[in-house]
Design an enzyme around this catalytic site. Structure first.
Site, PDB file in Angstrom:
ATOM      1  N   ARG A 163      49.665   1.056  46.821  1.00 44.27           N
ATOM      2  CA  ARG A 163      50.241   2.086  45.283  1.00 44.27           C
ATOM      3  C   ARG A 163      52.183   2.493  45.753  1.00 44.27           C
ATOM      4  O   ARG A 163      52.055   2.884  44.952  1.00 44.27           O
ATOM      5  CB  ARG A 163      49.132   3.238  46.215  1.00 44.27           C
ATOM      6  N   THR A 164      52.378   2.941  46.956  1.00 46.65           N
ATOM      7  CA  THR A 164      53.749   3.302  46.963  1.00 46.65           C
ATOM      8  C   THR A 164      54.740   2.368  46.653  1.00 46.65           C
ATOM      9  O   THR A 164      55.456   2.279  46.051  1.00 46.65           O
ATOM     10  CB  THR A 164      54.151   4.068  48.157  1.00 46.65           C
ATOM     11  N   LYS A 194      65.969  -9.963  65.264  1.00 43.67           N
ATOM     12  CA  LYS A 194      67.003 -11.328  66.592  1.00 43.67           C
ATOM     13  C   LYS A 194      67.537  -9.047  67.172  1.00 43.67           C
ATOM     14  O   LYS A 194      68.648  -9.635  67.632  1.00 43.67           O
ATOM     15  CB  LYS A 194      68.346 -11.711  65.861  1.00 43.67           C
ATOM     16  N   ARG A 237      59.120   3.407  54.661  1.00 41.22           N
ATOM     17  CA  ARG A 237      57.977   3.518  54.891  1.00 41.22           C
ATOM     18  C   ARG A 237      58.087   3.092  56.151  1.00 41.22           C
ATOM     19  O   ARG A 237      58.351   1.798  56.704  1.00 41.22           O
ATOM     20  CB  ARG A 237      56.579   3.110  53.806  1.00 41.22           C
ATOM     21  N   HIS A 265      55.003  12.525  52.969  1.00 37.86           N
ATOM     22  CA  HIS A 265      54.871  11.853  52.241  1.00 37.86           C
ATOM     23  C   HIS A 265      54.831  12.145  50.850  1.00 37.86           C
ATOM     24  O   HIS A 265      54.317  12.418  50.247  1.00 37.86           O
ATOM     25  CB  HIS A 265      53.608  11.040  52.457  1.00 37.86           C
TER      26      HIS A 265
HETATM   27  N1   CP Z   1      48.356   6.086  47.993  1.00 41.17           N
HETATM   28  C1   CP Z   1      49.281   5.570  49.263  1.00 41.17           C
HETATM   29  O1   CP Z   1      50.112   5.946  49.958  1.00 41.17           O
HETATM   30  O2   CP Z   1      48.948   4.620  49.062  1.00 41.17           O
HETATM   31  P1   CP Z   1      50.037   3.252  49.911  1.00 41.17           P
HETATM   32  O3   CP Z   1      49.777   3.346  51.529  1.00 41.17           O
HETATM   33  O4   CP Z   1      48.666   2.407  49.592  1.00 41.17           O
HETATM   34  O5   CP Z   1      51.151   3.522  48.863  1.00 41.17           O
END
Ligand code: CP
Length: 307
Positions: free
Chosen positions: A57-58, A86, A107, A135
């Site tokens: 999703r993100t 490396k 992320r 998040h």
């Molecule tokens: N909700 C969410 O962060 O989903 P993903 O881990 O798929 O990005």
């Protein structure tokens, strides 16, 4: 309210007014999406999508949002194909990617990595999830979903249900809900409670109204929103313990007999076993709609941050 060049690393960095500005812009973006008008406000701009952990999703909703705005996307998702293999550091990698882009989404499994990236980048950095920490853009889309479906946030009773110890989504959301004057019911099995230090901060700094219980059936009774999260098995040392928790702590149709008729169930997804799949087809389930709102909310964030 001007958010140009701002980093979004934690919801704690966002004031109530900044959150409201983003939610208002997201409403405009949703209307634009629904009108099928093509947008090109980000033409010539590039988003660097840097994913050191899996995501559906993100990663894709940020890419979709940037492309809907007419911009382009660079994606890092396979570190094996970069010079990180490396021995290049995260700092140097960010220093390179900020030269090639106008906005960075990161992320990373390590808590604090997004803050580090923001410190070394001259371009805005958005935390797409750092370990078990934060998040924030998930939180913004959660707030948008609640306001969109319930008409308000203030005064609502929002039950956060599941692995509140490891779930970064739940920690981010708890801060934002407290800031926007919702009431919180924290429902977690013993051993997976929201860390005490966070609960104390929510009460002392945010004047949060918090009820805590280990019972789903009693906690869900007064809830207007049930926000469920999966057991974060990848963050447990003992996988069998995680699986035992997963089996014991589920939303089922029997649990919903104790809930208000107008309850909505949200989930950041991915979900595994924590919601009985039969509930997906009921009026309570709003998590797929919630995931869709990730696009207008991220369009809003990109539009507000990029110069
Ligand atoms: N909700 C969410 O962060 O989903 P993903 O881990 O798929 O990005």
């Amino acid at each position: 309210m001007n958010l140009k060049s701002k980093n979004i690393v934690s919801v704690r960095d966002l004031s109530k007014e900044e959150i409201k500005t983003i939610l208002q812009k997201a409403k405009e973006m949703e209307e634009l999406l629904n009108s099928n008008k093509s947008l090109d406000t980000m033409r010539g701009k590039i988003l660097a999508n840097m994913f050191f952990e899996p995501s559906t999703r993100t990663k894709f909703s940020f890419a979709s949002a940037m492309q809907k705005l007419g911009g382009q996307v660079l994606t890092l998702e396979d570190t094996e194909s970069t010079s990180i293999v490396k021995g290049e550091s995260l700092i140097d990698t960010i220093k390179m990617m900020e030269k090639y882009s106008d906005l960075i989404v990161i992320r990373h499994p390590r808590e604090g990595s997004a803050r580090l990236a923001a410190e070394v980048s001259s371009k805005p950095v958005i935390n797409g999830g750092d370990g078990a920490n934060q998040h924030p853009t998930q939180t913004l889309l959660d707030l948008y979903t609640i306001r969109r479906l319930k008409g308000k946030i203030e005064g609502l009773n929002v039950a956060l249900i599941g692995d509140l110890k490891h779930g970064r989504v739940m920690k981010s959301l708890a801060y934002a809900l407290a800031r926007l004057d919702a009431r919180l019911t924290l429902i977690a099995p013993i051993g997976m409670e929201m860390p005490q230090v966070i609960v104390e901060e929510l009460i002392e700094k945010f004047d949060a109204d918090i009820m805590r219980t280990t019972s789903i059936t009693s906690g869900i009774k007064e809830a207007d929103v049930a926000y469920v999260c999966r057991v974060q098995t990848e963050r447990f040392e003992d996988v069998y313990e995680a699986e035992k928790m997963q089996r014991a702590f589920r939303i089922t149709q029997d649990v919903l007999k104790h809930a208000k008729d107008e309850l909505i169930i949200l989930h950041a997804l991915p979900k595994t076993t924590e919601i009985d799949p039969k509930i997906d087809e009921t009026r309570y389930a709003k998590y797929y709609q919630q995931a869709f709102y990730g696009v207008p909310v991220r369009m809003a964030i990109i539009s507000l941050l990029v110069k």
